[in-house]
Design an enzyme around this catalytic site. Structure first.
Site, PDB file in Angstrom:
ATOM      1  N   ASN A  19      -8.434  -8.319   7.177  1.00  0.00           N
ATOM      2  CA  ASN A  19      -8.873  -7.418   8.255  1.00  0.00           C
ATOM      3  C   ASN A  19      -8.911  -8.156   9.591  1.00  0.00           C
ATOM      4  O   ASN A  19      -8.645  -7.555  10.635  1.00  0.00           O
ATOM      5  CB  ASN A  19     -10.235  -6.816   7.929  1.00  0.00           C
ATOM      6  CG  ASN A  19     -10.113  -5.554   7.094  1.00  0.00           C
ATOM      7  OD1 ASN A  19      -9.446  -4.605   7.495  1.00  0.00           O
ATOM      8  ND2 ASN A  19     -10.753  -5.536   5.937  1.00  0.00           N
ATOM      9  N   ARG A  95     -22.300 -12.219   3.313  1.00  0.00           N
ATOM     10  CA  ARG A  95     -23.677 -12.637   3.460  1.00  0.00           C
ATOM     11  C   ARG A  95     -24.533 -11.414   3.729  1.00  0.00           C
ATOM     12  O   ARG A  95     -24.143 -10.510   4.476  1.00  0.00           O
ATOM     13  CB  ARG A  95     -23.828 -13.598   4.649  1.00  0.00           C
ATOM     14  CG  ARG A  95     -23.101 -14.909   4.520  1.00  0.00           C
ATOM     15  CD  ARG A  95     -23.906 -15.921   3.757  1.00  0.00           C
ATOM     16  NE  ARG A  95     -25.210 -16.183   4.377  1.00  0.00           N
ATOM     17  CZ  ARG A  95     -26.206 -16.827   3.760  1.00  0.00           C
ATOM     18  NH1 ARG A  95     -26.061 -17.251   2.532  1.00  0.00           N
ATOM     19  NH2 ARG A  95     -27.350 -17.036   4.382  1.00  0.00           N
ATOM     20  N   LEU A  97     -27.518 -10.134   5.757  1.00  0.00           N
ATOM     21  CA  LEU A  97     -28.047 -10.599   7.035  1.00  0.00           C
ATOM     22  C   LEU A  97     -29.515 -10.215   7.193  1.00  0.00           C
ATOM     23  O   LEU A  97     -29.947  -9.155   6.741  1.00  0.00           O
ATOM     24  CB  LEU A  97     -27.225 -10.005   8.177  1.00  0.00           C
ATOM     25  CG  LEU A  97     -25.744 -10.378   8.143  1.00  0.00           C
ATOM     26  CD1 LEU A  97     -24.958  -9.512   9.113  1.00  0.00           C
ATOM     27  CD2 LEU A  97     -25.548 -11.860   8.454  1.00  0.00           C
ATOM     28  N   ASN A 111     -19.100  -3.377  10.606  1.00  0.00           N
ATOM     29  CA  ASN A 111     -18.665  -3.846   9.288  1.00  0.00           C
ATOM     30  C   ASN A 111     -17.659  -2.851   8.741  1.00  0.00           C
ATOM     31  O   ASN A 111     -17.671  -1.667   9.105  1.00  0.00           O
ATOM     32  CB  ASN A 111     -19.853  -3.952   8.332  1.00  0.00           C
ATOM     33  CG  ASN A 111     -19.457  -4.523   6.978  1.00  0.00           C
ATOM     34  OD1 ASN A 111     -18.688  -5.479   6.904  1.00  0.00           O
ATOM     35  ND2 ASN A 111     -19.960  -3.938   5.902  1.00  0.00           N
ATOM     36  N   HIS A 113     -16.386  -1.546   4.943  1.00  0.00           N
ATOM     37  CA  HIS A 113     -16.809  -1.603   3.550  1.00  0.00           C
ATOM     38  C   HIS A 113     -15.816  -0.828   2.697  1.00  0.00           C
ATOM     39  O   HIS A 113     -15.418   0.290   3.062  1.00  0.00           O
ATOM     40  CB  HIS A 113     -18.211  -1.003   3.401  1.00  0.00           C
ATOM     41  CG  HIS A 113     -18.730  -1.077   2.000  1.00  0.00           C
ATOM     42  ND1 HIS A 113     -19.166  -2.258   1.437  1.00  0.00           N
ATOM     43  CD2 HIS A 113     -18.868  -0.129   1.043  1.00  0.00           C
ATOM     44  CE1 HIS A 113     -19.551  -2.018   0.193  1.00  0.00           C
ATOM     45  NE2 HIS A 113     -19.387  -0.742  -0.072  1.00  0.00           N
ATOM     46  N   SER A 140     -14.888   2.535   4.790  1.00  0.00           N
ATOM     47  CA  SER A 140     -15.759   3.028   5.864  1.00  0.00           C
ATOM     48  C   SER A 140     -16.007   1.928   6.884  1.00  0.00           C
ATOM     49  O   SER A 140     -16.312   0.788   6.521  1.00  0.00           O
ATOM     50  CB  SER A 140     -17.121   3.469   5.307  1.00  0.00           C
ATOM     51  OG  SER A 140     -16.986   4.391   4.250  1.00  0.00           O
ATOM     52  N   LEU A 148     -28.509  -2.583   3.789  1.00  0.00           N
ATOM     53  CA  LEU A 148     -27.235  -3.065   3.282  1.00  0.00           C
ATOM     54  C   LEU A 148     -26.225  -1.932   3.173  1.00  0.00           C
ATOM     55  O   LEU A 148     -26.457  -0.946   2.468  1.00  0.00           O
ATOM     56  CB  LEU A 148     -27.424  -3.728   1.911  1.00  0.00           C
ATOM     57  CG  LEU A 148     -26.144  -4.238   1.238  1.00  0.00           C
ATOM     58  CD1 LEU A 148     -25.525  -5.377   2.052  1.00  0.00           C
ATOM     59  CD2 LEU A 148     -26.430  -4.686  -0.192  1.00  0.00           C
ATOM     60  N   ASP A 149     -25.107  -2.069   3.892  1.00  0.00           N
ATOM     61  CA  ASP A 149     -24.027  -1.074   3.890  1.00  0.00           C
ATOM     62  C   ASP A 149     -24.563   0.325   4.201  1.00  0.00           C
ATOM     63  O   ASP A 149     -24.008   1.328   3.737  1.00  0.00           O
ATOM     64  CB  ASP A 149     -23.290  -1.059   2.538  1.00  0.00           C
ATOM     65  CG  ASP A 149     -22.631  -2.392   2.240  1.00  0.00           C
ATOM     66  OD1 ASP A 149     -22.193  -3.072   3.186  1.00  0.00           O
ATOM     67  OD2 ASP A 149     -22.551  -2.769   1.051  1.00  0.00           O
ATOM     68  N   GLN A 177      -5.583   1.034   4.202  1.00  0.00           N
ATOM     69  CA  GLN A 177      -6.316   1.924   5.104  1.00  0.00           C
ATOM     70  C   GLN A 177      -7.345   1.159   5.932  1.00  0.00           C
ATOM     71  O   GLN A 177      -7.603   1.508   7.090  1.00  0.00           O
ATOM     72  CB  GLN A 177      -6.983   3.044   4.300  1.00  0.00           C
ATOM     73  CG  GLN A 177      -6.013   3.960   3.590  1.00  0.00           C
ATOM     74  CD  GLN A 177      -5.019   4.575   4.550  1.00  0.00           C
ATOM     75  OE1 GLN A 177      -5.387   5.105   5.605  1.00  0.00           O
ATOM     76  NE2 GLN A 177      -3.742   4.506   4.208  1.00  0.00           N
TER      77      GLN A 177
END
Length: 212
Positions: A19, A95, A97, A111, A113, A140, A148-149, A177
């Site tokens: 990425n 990691r 965070l 981010n 994911h 996403s 988290l996420d 994608q």
């Protein structure tokens, strides 16, 4: 757009950095960003070589040298801030965070994911999608929050789950994608079109974005 007007970006990686490469390629193609540093918590991350190949400063801050997450994140924040970025992108940075670190970059950290959030937060998303008999899967891009996420979703891409898929083939289809939507979201932010609103929702072109 002149270099001085481009958005400065710091990328955090832990692995191969595909990425990161998508963002480097998009920058070369005219995306109004300037990747000013790539930082990894692993000295053996191949993505560091990608950065060096393109003349981008590559730095290592190993988490193994720190007694806890808080002291590591404090030094990581100082290292990032030395580059004065307008945006921090997590590009496979493995990691969790601390809230203090995340809050410092509120509204200017992304981010990507490999799932259609809020489904399958965390690891092993492709196998979990297969085990759940999902008919579609995807990726996403989201603003990073302490959950988290769990930050506000900016952009998603969907792919079908095929009967013959295993985790590797599904991951490869999703990764294609990811390489498309991450530069797109970063471009919106760089152009001033995208922001995190006071209501905690992403806003694009002056309007709150609909939930996916």
């Amino acid at each position: 757009m002149s270099e001085d007007n481009r958005l400065s970006v710091v990328a955090l990686i832990s692995g191969g950095g595909s990425n990161l490469q998508a963002l480097i390629d998009a920058q070369a193609a005219g995306l109004p960003i300037r990747i000013v540093a790539v930082i990894s918590n692993r000295a053996d991350a191949p993505g560091l070589d990608r950065a060096r190949h393109h003349g981008i400063p590559a730095e290592i801050l190993s988490h193994r040298d720190y007694p806890d997450r808080e002291t590591y994140d404090a030094d990581l924040q100082r290292l990032i801030d030395r580059h004065d970025p307008g945006l921090v992108v997590l590009a496979g940075f493995m990691r969790i965070l601390t809230p203090e670190f995340v809050n410092h970059y509120r509204g200017r950290m992304f981010n990507i994911h490999p799932s259609l959030l809020p489904k399958f937060r965390g690891l092993h998303t492709h196998q979990r999608a297969l085990d759940a008999d999902e008919t579609e899967h995807g990726a996403s891009v989201h603003f990073v929050t302490a959950e988290l996420d769990g930050g506000p979703i900016i952009l998603q891409a969907r792919v079908p789950v095929l009967p013959e898929d295993d985790a590797a083939t599904l991951a490869a289809r999703v990764l294609e994608q990811e390489h498309r939507i991450y530069p797109a979201a970063v471009g919106w932010f760089a152009e001033g079109r995208l922001k995190l609103g006071e209501d905690g929702r992403p806003w694009l072109d002056g309007e709150p974005m609909p939930e996916p």
